[in-house]
Design a protein around this motif. Structure first.
Motif, PDB file in Angstrom:
ATOM      1  N   LYS A   1      -8.157   8.528  94.109  1.00  0.00           N
ATOM      2  CA  LYS A   1      -8.284   9.337  92.910  1.00  0.00           C
ATOM      3  C   LYS A   1      -8.413   8.463  91.669  1.00  0.00           C
ATOM      4  O   LYS A   1      -9.158   8.797  90.735  1.00  0.00           O
ATOM      5  CB  LYS A   1      -7.072  10.259  92.788  1.00  0.00           C
ATOM      6  CG  LYS A   1      -7.212  11.277  91.675  1.00  0.00           C
ATOM      7  CD  LYS A   1      -6.057  12.262  91.667  1.00  0.00           C
ATOM      8  CE  LYS A   1      -6.254  13.295  90.556  1.00  0.00           C
ATOM      9  NZ  LYS A   1      -5.131  14.250  90.491  1.00  0.00           N
ATOM     10  N   ALA A   2      -7.714   7.359  91.614  1.00  0.00           N
ATOM     11  CA  ALA A   2      -7.810   6.448  90.477  1.00  0.00           C
ATOM     12  C   ALA A   2      -9.211   5.864  90.363  1.00  0.00           C
ATOM     13  O   ALA A   2      -9.757   5.745  89.256  1.00  0.00           O
ATOM     14  CB  ALA A   2      -6.779   5.337  90.595  1.00  0.00           C
TER      15      ALA A   2
ATOM     16  N   ILE B   1     -14.677   7.759  83.807  1.00  0.00           N
ATOM     17  CA  ILE B   1     -14.489   7.138  82.491  1.00  0.00           C
ATOM     18  C   ILE B   1     -15.705   6.300  82.118  1.00  0.00           C
ATOM     19  O   ILE B   1     -16.206   6.368  80.987  1.00  0.00           O
ATOM     20  CB  ILE B   1     -13.202   6.289  82.487  1.00  0.00           C
ATOM     21  CG1 ILE B   1     -11.976   7.198  82.516  1.00  0.00           C
ATOM     22  CG2 ILE B   1     -13.155   5.373  81.268  1.00  0.00           C
ATOM     23  CD1 ILE B   1     -10.663   6.460  82.698  1.00  0.00           C
ATOM     24  N   ARG B   2     -16.214   5.498  83.064  1.00  0.00           N
ATOM     25  CA  ARG B   2     -17.407   4.692  82.781  1.00  0.00           C
ATOM     26  C   ARG B   2     -18.597   5.577  82.455  1.00  0.00           C
ATOM     27  O   ARG B   2     -19.394   5.280  81.557  1.00  0.00           O
ATOM     28  CB  ARG B   2     -17.712   3.787  83.978  1.00  0.00           C
ATOM     29  CG  ARG B   2     -16.814   2.570  84.095  1.00  0.00           C
ATOM     30  CD  ARG B   2     -17.415   1.549  85.052  1.00  0.00           C
ATOM     31  NE  ARG B   2     -17.536   2.114  86.399  1.00  0.00           N
ATOM     32  CZ  ARG B   2     -16.610   1.979  87.351  1.00  0.00           C
ATOM     33  NH1 ARG B   2     -15.493   1.319  87.087  1.00  0.00           N
ATOM     34  NH2 ARG B   2     -16.803   2.487  88.545  1.00  0.00           N
TER      35      ARG B   2
ATOM     36  N   THR C   1      -8.441  12.045  77.415  1.00  0.00           N
ATOM     37  CA  THR C   1      -7.772  12.793  78.480  1.00  0.00           C
ATOM     38  C   THR C   1      -7.872  12.070  79.819  1.00  0.00           C
ATOM     39  O   THR C   1      -6.884  11.951  80.564  1.00  0.00           O
ATOM     40  CB  THR C   1      -8.395  14.194  78.598  1.00  0.00           C
ATOM     41  OG1 THR C   1      -8.266  14.867  77.338  1.00  0.00           O
ATOM     42  CG2 THR C   1      -7.708  15.015  79.674  1.00  0.00           C
ATOM     43  N   LEU C   2      -9.093  11.564  80.132  1.00  0.00           N
ATOM     44  CA  LEU C   2      -9.281  10.868  81.403  1.00  0.00           C
ATOM     45  C   LEU C   2      -8.453   9.584  81.459  1.00  0.00           C
ATOM     46  O   LEU C   2      -7.882   9.247  82.508  1.00  0.00           O
ATOM     47  CB  LEU C   2     -10.764  10.558  81.607  1.00  0.00           C
ATOM     48  CG  LEU C   2     -11.684  11.738  81.928  1.00  0.00           C
ATOM     49  CD1 LEU C   2     -13.128  11.277  81.988  1.00  0.00           C
ATOM     50  CD2 LEU C   2     -11.288  12.388  83.255  1.00  0.00           C
ATOM     51  N   THR C   3      -8.404   8.856  80.345  1.00  0.00           N
ATOM     52  CA  THR C   3      -7.638   7.608  80.323  1.00  0.00           C
ATOM     53  C   THR C   3      -6.153   7.882  80.527  1.00  0.00           C
ATOM     54  O   THR C   3      -5.458   7.158  81.270  1.00  0.00           O
ATOM     55  CB  THR C   3      -7.864   6.875  78.993  1.00  0.00           C
ATOM     56  OG1 THR C   3      -9.266   6.614  78.836  1.00  0.00           O
ATOM     57  CG2 THR C   3      -7.104   5.564  78.957  1.00  0.00           C
TER      58      THR C   3
ATOM     59  N   VAL D   1      -1.863   8.277  87.041  1.00  0.00           N
ATOM     60  CA  VAL D   1      -2.099   8.096  88.476  1.00  0.00           C
ATOM     61  C   VAL D   1      -1.812   6.655  88.875  1.00  0.00           C
ATOM     62  O   VAL D   1      -1.185   6.380  89.912  1.00  0.00           O
ATOM     63  CB  VAL D   1      -3.557   8.485  88.825  1.00  0.00           C
ATOM     64  CG1 VAL D   1      -3.902   8.086  90.257  1.00  0.00           C
ATOM     65  CG2 VAL D   1      -3.766   9.989  88.639  1.00  0.00           C
ATOM     66  N   ARG D   2      -2.263   5.708  88.029  1.00  0.00           N
ATOM     67  CA  ARG D   2      -2.038   4.293  88.337  1.00  0.00           C
ATOM     68  C   ARG D   2      -0.545   3.972  88.311  1.00  0.00           C
ATOM     69  O   ARG D   2      -0.032   3.243  89.177  1.00  0.00           O
ATOM     70  CB  ARG D   2      -2.779   3.436  87.309  1.00  0.00           C
ATOM     71  CG  ARG D   2      -2.705   1.943  87.558  1.00  0.00           C
ATOM     72  CD  ARG D   2      -3.724   1.236  86.672  1.00  0.00           C
ATOM     73  NE  ARG D   2      -3.566  -0.197  86.774  1.00  0.00           N
ATOM     74  CZ  ARG D   2      -2.774  -0.939  86.001  1.00  0.00           C
ATOM     75  NH1 ARG D   2      -2.032  -0.355  85.075  1.00  0.00           N
ATOM     76  NH2 ARG D   2      -2.694  -2.253  86.173  1.00  0.00           N
ATOM     77  N   GLN D   3       0.186   4.517  87.350  1.00  0.00           N
ATOM     78  CA  GLN D   3       1.623   4.268  87.274  1.00  0.00           C
ATOM     79  C   GLN D   3       2.340   4.870  88.477  1.00  0.00           C
ATOM     80  O   GLN D   3       3.281   4.262  89.031  1.00  0.00           O
ATOM     81  CB  GLN D   3       2.188   4.866  85.974  1.00  0.00           C
ATOM     82  CG  GLN D   3       3.655   4.556  85.728  1.00  0.00           C
ATOM     83  CD  GLN D   3       3.893   3.062  85.576  1.00  0.00           C
ATOM     84  OE1 GLN D   3       3.141   2.384  84.879  1.00  0.00           O
ATOM     85  NE2 GLN D   3       4.922   2.535  86.229  1.00  0.00           N
TER      86      GLN D   3
END
Length: 293
Positions: free
Chosen positions: A3-4, A11-12, A265-267, A273-275
């Motif tokens: 998902k990340a 984001i890109r 929002t995406l960031t 999710v990364r955390q």
């Protein structure tokens, strides 16, 4: 982390889109300034031309010129629609098309035969898709319309009106009030209506000045009426061009701002999710170490 990775790809994608919309906004801003200068340059000439016609026109002379003929009933009318060749301008073209369809519906409800003349690829593609017959379809008028473009649009219609084959000609265009105000507008081009006194008053002229005319007022009026009609179409073209750039700049600015909100929002979601993934890995390491003790 699947998902990340997906979020990072989105984001890109949004970042690339924002670069495009920001560039288009800057280009439209540059073109808008030049188009606005052309609109402002065309107005004094048109106002003076209107003032000359208003002063020369009398009821006796009006009866002698075909372009001033007021038909008892409108049996055949032409609608000249000015749209853009490119999109990404918000509701700019949709509003113009809606105005033209409303005008044609009104003319046909009154029993008139309404034919369509279009400048701009967006209007042409819409009405062809709607199976509307187009008598004229011009798609090669660029961002800097000239007097020759106006002449190409209206000269044949003027000739038909003079011969009595056409009873009315209307132009649907975008009136340029400002970069944020470009309402679709319908202007009756033929028959020529006597210009209102407000235009001359705005130009600062005196209504009671006497003139010595050479040649006669009759001959001057005969020459100036076709010029007035062509100039009205030219003004509609330059105002529509400026309105298009204003609408596109606004649309691209809104798109850039929206892309920034989506990126935020995406960031934030990606960081969460990364955390969570990092926390889970730490928990697994601590759990594995505790199991080995």
């Amino acid at each position: 982390m699947a998902k990340a990775r997906e979020l990072k790809g989105r984001i890109r994608s949004v970042q690339n889109t924002r670069k495009i919309t920001r560039t288009m906004e800057m280009v439209s801003t540059s073109k808008l300034k030049r188009a606005q200068d052309r609109v402002e340059a065309a107005r004094p000439y048109a106002e003076r031309l209107s003032g000359v016609i208003r002063r020369l026109l009398t009821p006796e002379l009006a009866a002698r010129y075909p372009l001033l003929r007021q038909p008892a009933t409108v049996r055949r009318a032409a609608v000249v629609l000015l749209t853009s060749n490119r999109g990404l301008a918000g509701a700019f073209n949709a509003n113009l098309i809606r105005e033209a369809r409303s005008l044609m519906a009104r003319l046909r409800a009154e029993g008139a035969e309404a034919e369509l003349h279009i400048s701009g690829k967006k209007g042409i593609s819409f009405f062809r898709f709607a199976n509307e017959q187009l008598r004229t379809a011009i798609a090669d008028i660029g961002d800097r319309p000239g007097a020759a473009d106006a002449q190409r649009l209206v000269d044949e219609l003027m000739a038909e009106f003079v011969r009595g084959e056409m009873d009315a000609v209307y132009v649907v265009y975008a009136k340029f009030n400002s970069a944020l105000s470009t309402p679709p507008t319908t202007m009756q081009l033929l028959p020529v209506a006597p210009p209102a006194a407000e235009a001359e008053a705005a130009a600062g002229a005196q209504a009671d000045v006497e003139y010595l005319l050479e040649p006669s007022g009759d001959e001057i009026l005969g020459r100036i009426l076709p010029l007035y009609v062509r100039n009205s179409v030219y003004r509609a073209l330059v105002e529509t061009s400026a309105a298009e750039h204003g609408a596109r700049r606004t649309a691209m600015k809104n798109a850039t701002d929206n892309a920034g909100d989506i990126l935020e929002t995406l960031t934030r979601t990606y960081n969460r999710v990364r955390q969570a993934a990092i926390t889970q890995e730490i928990a697994e390491i601590v759990g594995g170490a505790a199991a080995l003790e």
